[in-house]
Scaffold this active site. Structure first.
Site, short mmCIF file in Angstrom:
data_model
loop_
_atom_site.label_atom_id
_atom_site.label_comp_id
_atom_site.label_asym_id
_atom_site.label_seq_id
_atom_site.Cartn_x
_atom_site.Cartn_y
_atom_site.Cartn_z
N ASP A 42 0.84 -1.21 0.00
CA ASP A 42 0.00 0.00 0.00
C ASP A 42 0.87 1.25 0.00
O ASP A 42 0.58 2.23 -0.67
CB ASP A 42 -0.88 0.05 1.25
CG ASP A 42 -1.98 -0.98 1.19
OD1 ASP A 42 -2.07 -1.68 0.16
OD2 ASP A 42 -2.73 -1.10 2.18
N ASP A 46 0.87 4.14 -2.74
CA ASP A 46 0.58 5.55 -2.40
C ASP A 46 1.71 6.45 -2.89
O ASP A 46 1.49 7.55 -3.37
CB ASP A 46 0.43 5.73 -0.89
CG ASP A 46 -0.85 5.09 -0.39
OD1 ASP A 46 -1.70 4.76 -1.24
OD2 ASP A 46 -0.98 4.91 0.83
N SER A 91 -3.51 30.22 13.69
CA SER A 91 -4.88 30.01 14.13
C SER A 91 -5.20 31.06 15.20
O SER A 91 -4.38 31.94 15.44
CB SER A 91 -5.07 28.58 14.63
OG SER A 91 -4.13 28.32 15.62
N LEU A 92 -6.35 30.95 15.80
CA LEU A 92 -6.77 31.96 16.77
C LEU A 92 -6.96 31.33 18.13
O LEU A 92 -7.39 30.18 18.24
CB LEU A 92 -8.12 32.56 16.34
CG LEU A 92 -8.12 33.39 15.05
CD1 LEU A 92 -9.55 33.64 14.59
CD2 LEU A 92 -7.41 34.71 15.29
N GLU A 125 -16.32 40.41 13.70
CA GLU A 125 -16.89 39.86 12.47
C GLU A 125 -17.16 38.38 12.66
O GLU A 125 -16.54 37.74 13.52
CB GLU A 125 -15.90 40.06 11.32
CG GLU A 125 -14.69 39.14 11.43
CD GLU A 125 -13.45 39.65 10.71
OE1 GLU A 125 -12.93 40.71 11.09
OE2 GLU A 125 -13.01 38.94 9.79
N LYS A 127 -17.01 34.40 12.51
CA LYS A 127 -15.96 33.41 12.23
C LYS A 127 -16.60 32.39 11.30
O LYS A 127 -17.51 31.65 11.69
CB LYS A 127 -15.50 32.77 13.54
CG LYS A 127 -14.39 31.77 13.34
CD LYS A 127 -13.81 31.37 14.69
CE LYS A 127 -12.56 30.54 14.53
NZ LYS A 127 -12.77 29.28 13.81
N ASP A 129 -17.19 29.13 9.17
CA ASP A 129 -16.80 27.74 9.38
C ASP A 129 -16.51 27.07 8.03
O ASP A 129 -17.35 26.37 7.48
CB ASP A 129 -17.94 27.01 10.12
CG ASP A 129 -17.46 25.71 10.73
OD1 ASP A 129 -16.25 25.44 10.67
OD2 ASP A 129 -18.31 24.97 11.25
N ARG A 148 -4.02 26.17 4.29
CA ARG A 148 -3.20 26.47 5.45
C ARG A 148 -2.20 25.37 5.76
O ARG A 148 -1.07 25.63 6.16
CB ARG A 148 -4.10 26.72 6.68
CG ARG A 148 -3.25 27.10 7.87
CD ARG A 148 -4.10 27.61 8.99
NE ARG A 148 -4.55 26.49 9.80
CZ ARG A 148 -5.10 26.64 10.98
NH1 ARG A 148 -5.29 27.82 11.47
NH2 ARG A 148 -5.49 25.59 11.66
N GLU A 183 -11.63 32.73 3.91
CA GLU A 183 -12.24 31.42 4.14
C GLU A 183 -13.04 30.97 2.93
O GLU A 183 -13.86 31.73 2.40
CB GLU A 183 -13.17 31.55 5.37
CG GLU A 183 -13.45 30.27 6.07
CD GLU A 183 -12.36 29.90 7.08
OE1 GLU A 183 -11.31 30.58 7.13
OE2 GLU A 183 -12.57 28.91 7.80
N TYR A 235 -10.60 38.11 4.83
CA TYR A 235 -10.59 38.77 6.14
C TYR A 235 -9.19 39.08 6.67
O TYR A 235 -9.04 39.61 7.76
CB TYR A 235 -11.35 37.94 7.18
CG TYR A 235 -10.92 36.48 7.26
CD1 TYR A 235 -9.65 36.13 7.68
CD2 TYR A 235 -11.80 35.46 6.94
CE1 TYR A 235 -9.25 34.81 7.76
CE2 TYR A 235 -11.42 34.13 7.00
CZ TYR A 235 -10.14 33.82 7.41
OH TYR A 235 -9.75 32.51 7.47
N CYS A 428 -2.83 -1.26 34.63
CA CYS A 428 -2.84 -0.96 33.20
C CYS A 428 -3.48 -2.12 32.44
O CYS A 428 -3.06 -3.26 32.60
CB CYS A 428 -1.40 -0.74 32.72
SG CYS A 428 -1.27 -0.61 30.93
N CYS A 431 -0.51 -3.83 30.16
CA CYS A 431 0.66 -4.57 30.64
C CYS A 431 0.49 -5.04 32.08
O CYS A 431 1.36 -5.73 32.61
CB CYS A 431 1.93 -3.71 30.52
SG CYS A 431 2.03 -2.36 31.70
N CYS A 446 -0.06 4.42 33.80
CA CYS A 446 0.58 3.12 33.87
C CYS A 446 2.03 3.34 34.29
O CYS A 446 2.72 4.20 33.74
CB CYS A 446 0.51 2.47 32.50
SG CYS A 446 1.70 1.14 32.29
S1 IVH Z 1 -8.39 35.85 11.23
C1 IVH Z 1 -3.86 35.59 12.20
N1 IVH Z 1 -10.94 36.01 10.72
O1 IVH Z 1 -10.50 30.57 11.92
C2 IVH Z 1 -5.29 35.23 12.28
N2 IVH Z 1 -9.99 33.85 10.85
O2 IVH Z 1 -9.45 29.35 14.32
C3 IVH Z 1 -5.92 35.01 10.97
N3 IVH Z 1 -11.55 32.03 10.38
O3 IVH Z 1 -7.39 29.71 10.59
C4 IVH Z 1 -7.29 34.53 11.06
N4 IVH Z 1 -13.30 33.29 10.00
O4 IVH Z 1 -9.43 29.70 9.02
C5 IVH Z 1 -9.91 35.19 10.92
N5 IVH Z 1 -13.19 36.29 10.22
C6 IVH Z 1 -12.15 35.50 10.40
C7 IVH Z 1 -12.28 34.10 10.31
C8 IVH Z 1 -11.16 33.30 10.55
C9 IVH Z 1 -12.84 32.06 10.05
C10 IVH Z 1 -10.76 30.81 10.56
C11 IVH Z 1 -9.41 30.80 9.89
C12 IVH Z 1 -8.42 30.55 10.99
C13 IVH Z 1 -9.28 29.89 12.02
C14 IVH Z 1 -8.70 30.04 13.40
#
Ligand code: IVH
Length: 704
Positions: A42, A46, A91-92, A125, A127, A129, A148, A183, A235, A428, A431, A446
């Site tokens: 496999d 791949d 990320s945030l 603003e 967030k 999804d 990302r 996004e 954004y 455990c 083991c 353990c």
């Molecule tokens: S700002 C340096 N703004 O949330 C920070 N992120 O949990 C840049 N996301 O990776 C991110 N809406 O994919 C920002 N209005 C928004 C967003 C947003 C969705 C996502 C984005 C980020 C993730 C972090």
């Protein structure tokens, strides 16, 4: 030809190799489906498929009508070429309660040294999804689109991004270099229609709009992406040749005027009270927006302040995501299983009657630890009103974002009469060693250490994982098999595999699922990893609390294995200079430091590490790019009161310039920055004849 790097192939070579790959992979497919004996493993399959996709990505015009990437099921994600982000995609940090927002505002004010009456404005603003995407424009032309990935390196999805109507191919009046980030998402209506179409033609349906968006964007064939109704909100931004504006709001408006969709619910807020009001307002509209959002993002509006605030290891200090409460569902708890992890933790897992929560089928949930099952938190305080969890119970589960589902509540009126309190194992299950709970630790562990097969295997899996040694052809499945047969017991054994099983009676190539070629490839892949970065090595050791970003921080701080190793020896009593130095690293806390120092000085573990390192050529860690920095490599101590910046800011800036910031003065200190009220540290510095600067002198040295 297979040995030539894809970016070195000529067009003729590429054409020939694509032909050969189509033949080999075609045969392999047939062998797999029609005979009992697959001809290649496999992993080998791949790998060839990945190479095929890489060549196709470089020479799209050579893609064959019988291309193997079109042959089976969903194309592999590994098929995309990789793109290194110039500016990391972060990320945030998350917030859940209103109080977290007040704390966020306070910590920013503290960091910036703002007084109570000083104004501080934020944008707020939705967030979205979906999945984030970075679009690079050069001289107004879209040249590259990347997902990302791990934040440093993403997948090249340019051809796919070009099919999205919201993404302009060309910009007028944009900076010469502009990376727009935002996004990719799918609306509810488009998602429902797509699933209907998929169902009608017997294709794969998606659990939720986000999965549908991700699955659609990451298609190796851009023609499929083109048929999918993807949308994009801008954004943020990455690399830039000229600033977009002076404020976040201004920058978003500029992106709007360049032709991007920006979210119409973006507002300016004057402080936590207004932010929370706007959050509630957005939450109230959530069901009628027509696309999924999972919270509200707040960002400091003034870009100069954003710059001063900077970043922690993976998140900006100037932004936070205020998440919506999770969705809930009731179901039956059928069983509790105990899993033993890499660090010996016994983790109880709830096996549930499958139930849909927020569009996703959930059949497992974490139960954390024995206190959690008994209805207490780690401080002994009641949770769920003190209700314990029993097998057979009717439980309420929830998911928040990507996190593993959890149990929120138990319905006692539905408890079966014969349900017994859960007896957490004291041995455990893997083991049989005692499972011990140390004071202050919520987790029972353990005590078998390296003799526990579960711990050993989990450690090995971690070691070969992507962020650690990332050995091609040696994944979790292979590690389990090699461990079961006694071929590999600890990481060092991987590097003697060729000596032991490369020839002779018992050979890798004769094992089921392996052949001459795949065995050779594995040995080569292992050899390639003898040369390894210090950060990967530290992470690969799998020490509790020492994650990927901490490992990189440690590597950057200490530079070489020898220095790191010595420093950990010196830090052993958990006090003194070496200990202070370890704690001075931004991102290294006491819990991490204690765990690290204890593991690095534990005899059996040390012996195993020494056996490993003997096979390796550990590369010096890349120091942050601090060309021309007057303080790179210098050790700096701040003491007394600073008046132009806070201590946290001073430390972060010094570190960004490649300096080490320490808490105590010694012979190894290079510069002491002493503000008013500096006491014994300044005195000691003068006695030692070190450079002592006041705050202005320091700012002058680092250029403002
Ligand atoms: S700002 C340096 N703004 O949330 C920070 N992120 O949990 C840049 N996301 O990776 C991110 N809406 O994919 C920002 N209005 C928004 C967003 C947003 C969705 C996502 C984005 C980020 C993730 C972090």
């Amino acid at each position: 030809m297979e040995n030539i790097a894809v970016d070195k192939l000529t067009e003729d070579q590429a054409r020939e190799e694509l032909r050969a790959l189509a033949e080999i992979l075609g045969q392999a497919n047939q062998a797999y489906h029609t005979k009992d004996a697959p001809e290649i493993s496999d992993a080998e399959y791949d790998r060839l498929k990945r190479r095929n996709a890489e060549i196709e990505a470089r020479f799209p015009q050579l893609k064959r009508a019988d291309s193997p990437s079109e042959q089976v099921g969903a194309p592999l994600a590994e098929g995309f070429s990789k793109v290194r982000h110039d500016v990391r995609m972060l990320s945030l940090a998350n917030a859940f309660e209103d109080q977290d927002i007040t704390d966020f505002d306070e910590s920013i004010r503290r960091y910036l040294g703002l007084k109570d009456g000083d104004s501080l404005t934020y944008t707020a603003e939705p967030k979205i999804d979906g999945l984030s995407l970075s679009l690079r424009y050069e001289d107004g032309q879209l040249v590259r689109a990347a997902t990302r990935g791990d934040g440093q390196e993403g997948e090249n999805v340019t051809a796919n991004a070009r099919t999205i109507a919201d993404i302009p191919q060309m910009l007028t009046g944009a900076p010469a270099v502009l990376e727009v980030r935002g996004e990719v998402y799918m609306s509810h209506a488009d998602f429902a229609a797509l699933n209907e179409r998929q169902e009608a033609r017997g294709g794969k349906t998606f659990a939720n709009p986000r999965n549908a968006a991700a699955g659609s964007l990451r298609q190796l064939d851009a023609r499929i992406t083109a048929e999918r109704p993807l949308k994009f909100f801008a954004y943020a931004w990455g690399a830039l040749s000229d600033p977009l504006a002076e404020t976040q709001m201004g920058a978003i408006e500029r992106l709007g005027s360049l032709g991007f969709q920006t979210n119409p619910l973006t507002r300016l807020c004057d402080g936590p009270a207004e932010m929370i009001r706007h959050y509630k307002d957005i939450e109230a509209q959530r069901a009628t927006l027509g696309y999924d959002i999972d919270g509200v993002v707040y960002k400091v509006n003034d870009l100069a302040l954003q710059e001063r605030l900077g970043f922690r290891s993976t998140t900006p200090r100037w932004a936070i995501a205020h998440k919506f409460p999770a969705e809930l569902a009731w179901t039956r708890l059928e069983a509790i299983d105990i899993q033993v992890g890499r660090t010996g933790a016994l983790s109880p897992v709830a096996r549930l009657t499958p139930v849909t929560v927020g569009g996703v089928v959930v059949s497992n949930a974490t139960l954390h630890n024995e206190d959690y099952i008994a209805g207490r938190d780690s401080n002994g305080q009641e949770i769920r009103g003190g209700k314990d969890i029993r097998i057979g119970d009717w439980v309420q589960v929830y998911r928040a974002g990507d996190v593993i589902p959890k149990v929120a509540d138990v319905d006692l009126s539905q408890r079966p009469e014969d349900a017994q309190p859960y007896d957490f194992p004291t041995h455990c299950p893997e083991c049989g060693s005692d499972a011990i709970r140390e004071e202050g630790d919520a987790v029972r562990r353990c005590s078998g250490g390296l003799i526990c097969p579960a711990q050993a295997v989990e450690k090995l899996k971690h070691f070969v994982g992507r962020a650690a040694f990332d050995i091609e052809g040696l994944g979790a499945k292979q590690v389990e098999q090699f461990y079961a047969d006694g071929w590999i017991k600890e990481p060092a054994d991987i590097f003697t595999l060729r000596d032991r099983y490369g020839s002779g009676i018992q050979q890798l190539k004769n094992r089921e699922g392996w052949g001459d070629k795949s065995a050779q490839k594995l040995f080569e892949a292992i050899d390639e990893r003898r040369k390894i970065g210090l950060g990967r090595l530290i992470f690969g050791l799998g020490i509790r609390h020492v994650g990927e970003s901490a490992s990189n921080l440690l590597a950057r701080h200490y530079g070489t294995w020898a220095v790191f190793e010595q420093a950990m020896k010196d830090a052993q009593p958990c006090e003194g200079e070496a200990w202070d130095e370890l704690l001075s690293i931004d991102g290294v806390g006491k819990v991490l430091a204690e765990s690290l120092v204890s593991a690095m000085n534990q005899e059996a573990e040390r012996a195993s590490m020494d056996r490993l390192v003997a096979h390796l050529d550990v590369q010096e860690a890349e120091r942050p790019v601090t060309d021309g920095s007057p303080v790179a490599g210098k050790t700096v101590v701040f003491t007394g009161t600073l008046e132009k910046m806070t201590r946290a800011e001073a430390k972060a800036r010094a570190e960004a310039l490649g300096a080490k910031v320490s808490g105590s003065v010694s012979k190894k200190t290079d510069i002491v920055v002493a503000g008013p009220g500096a006491g014994s540290k300044e005195k000691k510095a003068l006695e030692l004849g070190l450079t002592v600067l006041d705050e202005d002198g320091w700012l002058e040295l680092i250029g403002g």
